[in-house]
Design a protein around this motif. Sequence first.
Motif, PDB file in Angstrom:
ATOM      1  N   THR A 238       0.829  -1.206   0.000  1.00 49.22           N
ATOM      2  CA  THR A 238       0.000   0.000   0.000  1.00 49.22           C
ATOM      3  C   THR A 238       0.863   1.256   0.000  1.00 49.22           C
ATOM      4  O   THR A 238       0.606   2.215  -0.742  1.00 49.22           O
ATOM      5  CB  THR A 238      -0.927   0.003   1.229  1.00 49.22           C
ATOM      6  N   ILE A 239       1.894   1.252   0.821  1.00 52.70           N
ATOM      7  CA  ILE A 239       2.775   2.416   0.936  1.00 52.70           C
ATOM      8  C   ILE A 239       3.535   2.658  -0.362  1.00 52.70           C
ATOM      9  O   ILE A 239       3.619   3.797  -0.856  1.00 52.70           O
ATOM     10  CB  ILE A 239       3.744   2.215   2.120  1.00 52.70           C
ATOM     11  N   VAL A 240       4.088   1.605  -0.947  1.00 52.04           N
ATOM     12  CA  VAL A 240       4.865   1.756  -2.172  1.00 52.04           C
ATOM     13  C   VAL A 240       3.983   2.217  -3.330  1.00 52.04           C
ATOM     14  O   VAL A 240       4.379   3.068  -4.136  1.00 52.04           O
ATOM     15  CB  VAL A 240       5.585   0.434  -2.518  1.00 52.04           C
ATOM     16  N   LYS A 241       2.782   1.693  -3.422  1.00 55.00           N
ATOM     17  CA  LYS A 241       1.853   2.121  -4.473  1.00 55.00           C
ATOM     18  C   LYS A 241       1.478   3.588  -4.311  1.00 55.00           C
ATOM     19  O   LYS A 241       1.415   4.345  -5.289  1.00 55.00           O
ATOM     20  CB  LYS A 241       0.607   1.248  -4.451  1.00 55.00           C
ATOM     21  N   ALA A 242       1.224   4.000  -3.074  1.00 55.13           N
ATOM     22  CA  ALA A 242       0.878   5.402  -2.830  1.00 55.13           C
ATOM     23  C   ALA A 242       2.035   6.326  -3.190  1.00 55.13           C
ATOM     24  O   ALA A 242       1.845   7.387  -3.792  1.00 55.13           O
ATOM     25  CB  ALA A 242       0.485   5.585  -1.365  1.00 55.13           C
ATOM     26  N   ALA A 243       3.248   5.912  -2.866  1.00 59.09           N
ATOM     27  CA  ALA A 243       4.421   6.730  -3.167  1.00 59.09           C
ATOM     28  C   ALA A 243       4.659   6.833  -4.668  1.00 59.09           C
ATOM     29  O   ALA A 243       5.199   7.840  -5.155  1.00 59.09           O
ATOM     30  CB  ALA A 243       5.649   6.150  -2.475  1.00 59.09           C
ATOM     31  N   ALA A 244       4.251   5.806  -5.413  1.00 59.08           N
ATOM     32  CA  ALA A 244       4.450   5.816  -6.864  1.00 59.08           C
ATOM     33  C   ALA A 244       3.498   6.761  -7.574  1.00 59.08           C
ATOM     34  O   ALA A 244       3.782   7.229  -8.681  1.00 59.08           O
ATOM     35  CB  ALA A 244       4.275   4.400  -7.411  1.00 59.08           C
ATOM     36  N   THR A 245       2.377   7.075  -6.945  1.00 56.68           N
ATOM     37  CA  THR A 245       1.379   7.941  -7.579  1.00 56.68           C
ATOM     38  C   THR A 245       1.489   9.394  -7.140  1.00 56.68           C
ATOM     39  O   THR A 245       0.967  10.287  -7.810  1.00 56.68           O
ATOM     40  CB  THR A 245      -0.038   7.429  -7.275  1.00 56.68           C
ATOM     41  N   GLU A 246       2.129   9.619  -6.004  1.00 57.66           N
ATOM     42  CA  GLU A 246       2.249  11.005  -5.502  1.00 57.66           C
ATOM     43  C   GLU A 246       3.585  11.170  -4.804  1.00 57.66           C
ATOM     44  O   GLU A 246       3.912  10.421  -3.878  1.00 57.66           O
ATOM     45  CB  GLU A 246       1.110  11.323  -4.533  1.00 57.66           C
ATOM     46  N   GLN A 247       4.379  12.134  -5.241  1.00 59.08           N
ATOM     47  CA  GLN A 247       5.703  12.362  -4.677  1.00 59.08           C
ATOM     48  C   GLN A 247       5.604  13.127  -3.359  1.00 59.08           C
ATOM     49  O   GLN A 247       4.676  13.887  -3.124  1.00 59.08           O
ATOM     50  CB  GLN A 247       6.559  13.162  -5.661  1.00 59.08           C
ATOM     51  N   GLY A 248       6.601  12.897  -2.489  1.00 63.42           N
ATOM     52  CA  GLY A 248       6.672  13.651  -1.245  1.00 63.42           C
ATOM     53  C   GLY A 248       5.834  13.044  -0.143  1.00 63.42           C
ATOM     54  O   GLY A 248       5.184  12.010  -0.289  1.00 63.42           O
TER      55      GLY A 248
END
Length: 277
Positions: A238-248
């Motif tokens: 979940t964390i990695v997917k979220a980071a891939a769609t929005e930076q920072g």
Amino acid sequence: MTNTPLTWLYVPGDRPQTVTKALACGADVVIVDLEDAVAPDRKEYARAATAERLREPQPVPVHVRVNALDSPFAAADLRTMAALPGVSALRLPKVTSPHQITRVAAAMPTADRGAVPLHALLESALGIEHAYAIACAHPSLRGIALGEADLRADLGVRDDAGLDWSRARVVVAARAAGLAPPPQSVHPDIRDLEGLATSCARGRTLGFLGRAAIHPRQLPIIERAYLPTQHELEEAETIVKAAATEQGAQALPDGRFIDAAVVATAQRTLSLAARGD
């Protein structure tokens, strides 16, 4: 972190048939012991038997724990083992100073495969005090770990919690020196699998990664304890997917805040779960 070892199985060097069995039992690393597991009158035989057994490359990484560096056996152990194609690394017991590492590294022959990697075992109060200096002593040093039986005796510690400061010190020293997280020391009761699992869970919270074992029945307990749980995997994905769609930095729908450090931890979790794939 793919192929990161989690299980390190000790086997006596004076029992070559047991070494052969150990190589096929599923341990990530087999440690052939020339030190504590071998009686003084068997040291020469253990060295010769190990040299014969490891004269060819092996199916899994094999480390050899040589005798203490101030012992009369160490020089021959180092000279013989460093030349063997079947030896992946040397483990140096009872290290107390960085100078011991630099002396050993300077004396090692450099074969076509390069210098033989070294691992230092810290087993005394003095070794713990010098943990970071030892960890930084030489490029050939690839890891540090505790030898808790000797350390417990040196410190006069009775309760297991009395070693937690030393454990944390070694974990921090390894990280500060850019080395891999250290594996836990052995759990000496091979029948106490429940206690082993509990101890592994505690070691994981302290920052260790994997553990040394003295019997094959301990291996699946250690591996299970150190591999990510299904819940941890789902959180990491979940964390990695979220980071891939929005930076920072950002907040997840469930309210959890994530930033670069959290993402890096999640990536390590996924990498560890995929080891060996």
